[in-house]
Design a protein around this motif. Sequence first.
Motif, short mmCIF file in Angstrom:
data_model
loop_
_atom_site.label_atom_id
_atom_site.label_comp_id
_atom_site.label_asym_id
_atom_site.label_seq_id
_atom_site.Cartn_x
_atom_site.Cartn_y
_atom_site.Cartn_z
N THR A 178 -0.19 7.29 2.95
CA THR A 178 -0.94 6.78 4.31
C THR A 178 -0.49 7.58 5.55
O THR A 178 -1.41 8.09 6.20
N LEU A 210 -8.44 2.13 3.13
CA LEU A 210 -7.40 1.98 4.22
C LEU A 210 -7.22 3.27 5.09
O LEU A 210 -7.25 2.89 6.31
N ASN A 249 -7.12 -1.88 0.36
CA ASN A 249 -6.46 -0.44 0.20
C ASN A 249 -7.64 0.53 -0.41
O ASN A 249 -7.18 1.91 0.01
N ASN A 282 -4.38 -6.05 3.64
CA ASN A 282 -2.99 -5.76 4.71
C ASN A 282 -3.83 -6.32 6.08
O ASN A 282 -4.96 -6.27 6.24
N PHE A 286 0.87 -1.20 0.00
CA PHE A 286 -0.26 0.12 -0.02
C PHE A 286 1.07 1.16 -0.08
O PHE A 286 2.01 1.20 0.12
#
Length: 371
Positions: A283, A344, A341, A327, A278
């Motif tokens: 993030t 996420l 994702n 994940n 990712f």
Amino acid sequence: MHAPSPITRRQSRRIHVGTVPVGGGAPISVQSMTNTDTLDVAATVAQIRQLETAGADIVRVSVPSMDAAEAFGRIKREVEVPLVADIHFDYKIALRVAELGVDCLRINPGNIGREDRVRAVVSAARDNGIPIRIGVNAGSLEKDLQKKYGEPTPAALVESAMRHIDHLERLDFPDFKVSVKASDVFMAVAAYRELAGRIEQPLHLGITEAGGLRSGTVKSSIGLGMLLMDGIGDTIRVSLAADPVEEIKVGFDMLKSLRLRAKGINFVACPSCSRQNFDVIGTMNALEERLEDVLTPLDVSVIGCVVNGPGEAKESDIGLTGGDPANLVYIDGKPASKLRNDHLVDDLERLIRDKVREKQQAEQDVIARDA
């Protein structure tokens, strides 16, 4: 991440800046300073509240005139965080803000003037329970010290500090803290190390005029980090040519990295590589921005693949490990759920805020049981 800091802190005398204990084993306080016009009460109050929200323990406000002193009094009534009044030359300003409820006076007794004026300021501080901060700066050393040493040196900073300290000791006033700041890391560190062995009072750390956000953060982290690793320092200010809120963020990040304070989220994140499952950088940027309001201590790891992800996650309150097709999220070190994702950041933010509420409730339950 949960282990105590191995740093043994220097023992110092405890004073109080308003409700905040300084020295004597108290948590290292993080300070900043307003850069608004003090006469603009609304703007100054707004900035102080922003600093409070960011977690500032103490805020310093420049008070260059009697008009500013009156404005300071109005500002003081509008905020909760303890305020330090920064005063030079005119002792009457110090006397006035003492009447108006200042929590600490930042002065240099040597530039206040005659002995009777210094005595008046010290008497006002004693009568009102106000500590004093002696602030020595390499850029404003006394002329005779400039002539004696030729240029600012650690010895010159310490000699200047000891002169000011002698003023207070002659008046039997021990409730003060001291700073010996320089923009040069080596000079500041040497001066603080020397002074730490000569007095019992708390020390306020800073690398003055450190620079902009990036360069100033690096310089301050190196200089203050060296001193904090030595156990030296009871309050800190990261001096940046940037939004004062950034000073608070950097200060807490510095203390968190040394396990000297726990406030807000301690993020562990990989720098990302081709193995990531990712967008780690995106993030992290989003999470840091969204979660700035969280002051509850929490360890969160964000790792893009399975090489280090599970190991870091098992040591975190919440850990995210990149995986395919989804994940893996660990909570309290144990696998808990899988996140895709497409949502996420939203999903991870929700899990983090749930964990924050859980921790806050647990703390409230402990307080209720002990009451």
